[in-house]
Design an enzyme around this catalytic site. Structure first.
Site, PDB file in Angstrom:
ATOM      1  N   ARG A 157      -2.622   6.085  12.266  1.00 37.49           N
ATOM      2  CA  ARG A 157      -1.566   5.842  11.277  1.00 37.49           C
ATOM      3  C   ARG A 157      -0.204   6.438  11.654  1.00 37.49           C
ATOM      4  NH1 ARG A 157      -1.511   7.075   6.598  1.00 37.49           N
ATOM      5  NH2 ARG A 157      -0.791   5.083   5.759  1.00 37.49           N
ATOM      6  N   SER A 168       0.831  -1.189   0.000  1.00 36.15           N
ATOM      7  CA  SER A 168       0.000   0.000   0.000  1.00 36.15           C
ATOM      8  C   SER A 168       0.872   1.247   0.000  1.00 36.15           C
ATOM      9  CB  SER A 168      -0.845  -0.041   1.269  1.00 36.15           C
ATOM     10  OG  SER A 168      -2.124   0.434   1.043  1.00 36.15           O
ATOM     11  N   GLU A 218      -7.827  -2.990  -7.408  1.00 36.35           N
ATOM     12  CA  GLU A 218      -8.561  -2.781  -6.155  1.00 36.35           C
ATOM     13  C   GLU A 218      -8.083  -1.547  -5.394  1.00 36.35           C
ATOM     14  OE1 GLU A 218      -8.806  -7.627  -5.381  1.00 36.35           O
ATOM     15  OE2 GLU A 218      -7.359  -6.403  -4.302  1.00 36.35           O
ATOM     16  N   PRO A 219      -8.180  -0.373  -5.977  1.00 39.12           N
ATOM     17  CA  PRO A 219      -7.720   0.813  -5.245  1.00 39.12           C
ATOM     18  C   PRO A 219      -8.655   1.158  -4.078  1.00 39.12           C
ATOM     19  CG  PRO A 219      -8.720   1.461  -7.333  1.00 39.12           C
ATOM     20  CD  PRO A 219      -8.762  -0.043  -7.283  1.00 39.12           C
ATOM     21  N   GLY A 220      -8.089   1.423  -2.932  1.00 40.77           N
ATOM     22  CA  GLY A 220      -8.882   1.867  -1.786  1.00 40.77           C
ATOM     23  C   GLY A 220      -8.450   3.278  -1.420  1.00 40.77           C
ATOM     24  N   TYR A 232       2.439   3.566  11.692  1.00 44.99           N
ATOM     25  CA  TYR A 232       3.307   3.475  10.507  1.00 44.99           C
ATOM     26  C   TYR A 232       4.250   4.665  10.358  1.00 44.99           C
ATOM     27  CZ  TYR A 232      -0.957   0.850   9.196  1.00 44.99           C
ATOM     28  OH  TYR A 232      -2.047   0.043   9.167  1.00 44.99           O
ATOM     29  N   GLY A 284      -3.091  -0.382  -3.858  1.00 44.01           N
ATOM     30  CA  GLY A 284      -1.786   0.068  -3.370  1.00 44.01           C
ATOM     31  C   GLY A 284      -1.321   1.403  -3.902  1.00 44.01           C
ATOM     32  N   CYS A 309      -4.450   9.543  26.807  1.00 43.26           N
ATOM     33  CA  CYS A 309      -3.468   9.419  27.887  1.00 43.26           C
ATOM     34  C   CYS A 309      -2.318   8.554  27.417  1.00 43.26           C
ATOM     35  CB  CYS A 309      -4.136   8.838  29.118  1.00 43.26           C
ATOM     36  SG  CYS A 309      -5.173  10.061  29.863  1.00 43.26           S
ATOM     37  N   GLU A 310      -1.555   9.066  26.484  1.00 46.93           N
ATOM     38  CA  GLU A 310      -0.454   8.301  25.935  1.00 46.93           C
ATOM     39  C   GLU A 310       0.511   9.268  25.241  1.00 46.93           C
ATOM     40  OE1 GLU A 310      -1.439   4.511  24.663  1.00 46.93           O
ATOM     41  OE2 GLU A 310       0.144   4.382  23.163  1.00 46.93           O
TER      42      GLU A 310
HETATM   43  N1  LLP Z   1      -6.695  -5.286  -2.066  1.00 45.32           N
HETATM   44  C1  LLP Z   1      -6.234  -6.035  -1.074  1.00 45.32           C
HETATM   45  C2  LLP Z   1      -6.282  -7.490  -1.190  1.00 45.32           C
HETATM   46  C3  LLP Z   1      -5.710  -5.432   0.082  1.00 45.32           C
HETATM   47  O1  LLP Z   1      -5.239  -6.189   1.063  1.00 45.32           O
HETATM   48  C4  LLP Z   1      -5.695  -4.022   0.168  1.00 45.32           C
HETATM   49  C5  LLP Z   1      -5.167  -3.357   1.356  1.00 45.32           C
HETATM   50  C6  LLP Z   1      -6.218  -3.275  -0.897  1.00 45.32           C
HETATM   51  C7  LLP Z   1      -6.697  -3.938  -2.012  1.00 45.32           C
HETATM   52  C8  LLP Z   1      -6.281  -1.777  -0.894  1.00 45.32           C
HETATM   53  O2  LLP Z   1      -5.048  -1.176  -0.793  1.00 45.32           O
HETATM   54  P1  LLP Z   1      -4.917   0.407  -1.013  1.00 45.32           P
HETATM   55  O3  LLP Z   1      -5.282   0.684  -2.456  1.00 45.32           O
HETATM   56  O4  LLP Z   1      -5.887   1.073  -0.095  1.00 45.32           O
HETATM   57  O5  LLP Z   1      -3.533   0.729  -0.700  1.00 45.32           O
HETATM   58  N2  LLP Z   1      -4.023   0.182   7.176  1.00 45.32           N
HETATM   59  C9  LLP Z   1      -2.934   0.467   6.246  1.00 45.32           C
HETATM   60  C10 LLP Z   1      -3.202  -0.101   4.877  1.00 45.32           C
HETATM   61  C11 LLP Z   1      -3.423  -1.589   4.885  1.00 45.32           C
HETATM   62  C12 LLP Z   1      -3.858  -2.066   3.544  1.00 45.32           C
HETATM   63  C13 LLP Z   1      -4.238  -3.495   3.593  1.00 45.32           C
HETATM   64  N3  LLP Z   1      -4.702  -3.991   2.353  1.00 45.32           N
HETATM   65  C14 LLP Z   1      -2.723   1.961   6.188  1.00 45.32           C
HETATM   66  O6  LLP Z   1      -3.389   2.689   6.915  1.00 45.32           O
HETATM   67  O7  LLP Z   1      -1.849   2.436   5.462  1.00 45.32           O
END
Ligand code: LLP
Length: 438
Positions: A334, A210, A290-292, A338, A248, A365-366
């Site tokens: 985050r 990602s 699969e963009p998130g 990270y 990613g 409290c941290e």
């Molecule tokens: N597809 C699969 C199978 C995944 O495991 C993920 C993210 C995505 C798509 C979407 O990835 P993106 O396009 O959003 O980068 N919590 C972490 C990110 C963990 C992502 C896990 N998998 C953060 O806050 O950076």
């Protein structure tokens, strides 16, 4: 860093023409504000980009629900017509509540429960992405029980060290996800699926990590996955029709960062797929992504109110101003998890005071409850000022917690000069609602 309908009229932040001061007054702080038009355009840009680049071989854009999902956003996705990647029963429930066609849903996860598998199969999801040999048996059993032939993909680990934080890099070998190509586990999985007439193997998938910039990692993944598809063709005599390269794609969090746009990577990915087809004499597969983060991340900012400021003398007699806001690690984990970088501005006024070394911290409290470790803020910053941090749409609200029994912030969608709640603010009654009194 700011979404398309954010402006700074007279130095104050406005979203779709509504001032930060007005938004804070109406909805309270902390709160996430979502630029709906920006969300829809980013999702559509991926969808249109994929279609323009791959034509008839364009697969599906599966928005990664883990980055942020709620019923309203699922409704937008249903309207726009993109797909969705869900990785739990909860995300599946949100997708279905929003009316997304199950044939646009893909189920992921390295440890899907029997009930999650059963629900997904009975709902008729398009694909289940296999992550272990146990799961192949479990999905086959569910398909048999429901009398269907379930389409599945195999999640493969192509052995790539993506240049991103270790905890969000997912396709090197020593990880919990997927079947390794190099060790032979991936081929064992192919043979296991072939034992089950209830399963239809549609293709292979990978997600390499990602917050990745450039297209190189996706191109290498393409090469390795398609070499595997060629081996499949050589042994089984038929070609696997689908290739899913995961998400990613990176976004800008601080000045100087650049958000990846679909046009920056799709032509290169297309070229890599074409090249691999030529090398292995394969037909062009359907290509999905699969963009998130890249869709939702840039479309939200968090609005906080400053509660206290404190000048602290640090090494060499230097002074650092600690600026405490009314949220923190419970709405943005985050930075602690990270070392993620963010930026911030005073949102309701312009200041011409000199800048001062500051640290933006939360109310928990941290000691590690830090939103921004080092930033320059106007020295006249004071209690009551509003602070906005851009690009908090992905993995902000979705990873929010109730640490210190803090209610989670609401999400407010803003569009065409109108703002409305799409996830309401939690309250203390919500927090106590699960407790069983002795
Ligand atoms: N597809 C699969 C199978 C995944 O495991 C993920 C993210 C995505 C798509 C979407 O990835 P993106 O396009 O959003 O980068 N919590 C972490 C990110 C963990 C992502 C896990 N998998 C953060 O806050 O950076």
């Amino acid at each position: 860093m700011w979404s398309k309908n954010v402006s700074f009229d007279g130095g104050a932040l406005h979203l779709s023409g509504i001032s930060a001061a007005h938004l804070a007054k109406e909805f309270g702080t902390p709160a996430f504000f979502l630029d709906e038009d920006a969300y829809r355009s980013r999702a559509l840009a991926w969808q249109h980009g994929l279609q323009a680049e791959f034509g008839a071989q364009a697969g599906t854009i599966y928005y990664a629900a883990k980055s942020f999902i709620c019923t309203a956003v699922a409704q937008w996705i249903a309207e726009i017509g993109v797909g969705i990647d869900v990785c739990t029963g909860g995300e599946l429930a949100a997708a279905l509540a929003g009316g997304i066609n199950p044939q646009k849903i893909e189920l992921h996860g390295n440890n899907k429960s029997l009930s999650e598998i059963d629900r997904a199969v009975s709902a008729g999801v398009k694909t289940i992405v296999m992550d272990s040999l146990f799961e192949i048996e479990r999905v086959a059993a569910a398909a048999k029980k429901h009398g269907v032939r379930q389409a599945v993909m195999l999640r493969l680990t192509p052995g790539i060290e993506a240049h991103t934080h270790e905890k969000i890099s997912t396709a090197h070998e020593d990880v919990k996800f997927g079947f390794s190509i190099a060790s032979g586990a991936a081929w064992t999985a192919v043979e296991a699926v072939a034992q089950h007439p209830e399963l239809e193997l549609r293709g292979v998938h990978c997600h390499i990590g990602s917050q990745i910039f450039g297209s190189e990692a996706h191109e290498i993944a393409t090469d390795r996955l398609m070499a595997f598809m060629a081996k499949y063709r050589d042994v089984y005599g038929t070609e696997l029709p689908e290739l899913d390269l995961g998400g990613g794609f990176g976004i800008a969090y601080v000045a100087g960062d650049v958000t990846v746009e679909p046009a920056d990577v799709l032509p290169q990915i297309h070229a890599a797929v074409k090249q691999a087809c030529a090398t292995h004499n394969l037909a062009m597969p359907l290509v999905s992504l699969e963009p998130g983060r890249n869709i939702v991340g840039p479309t939200m900012f968090t609005l906080y109110e400053v509660g206290t400021v404190k000048d602290v003398v640090i090494d060499g007699g230097k002074v650092r101003k600690y600026v405490s806001v009314d949220g923190g690690m419970s709405d943005n984990i985050r930075p602690s998890l990270y070392d993620a970088q963010y930026s911030a501005v005073i949102a309701q006024r312009k200041s011409s005071a000199p800048l001062q070394l500051s640290r933006l911290v939360g109310k928990h409290c941290e000691t590690g409850d830090i939103i921004i470790n080092d930033l320059q803020l106007p020295s006249d910053i004071a209690p009551g000022d509003l602070i906005a941090t851009p690009a908090t749409g992905a993995y902000g609200r979705s990873m929010a917690s109730n640490y210190n029994h803090v209610p989670r912030p609401p999400v407010i969608a803003v569009n065409n000069g109108k703002a409305r709640v799409i996830v309401r603010r939690e309250n203390e009654a919500d927090l106590l609602a699960l407790d069983v009194k002795e």
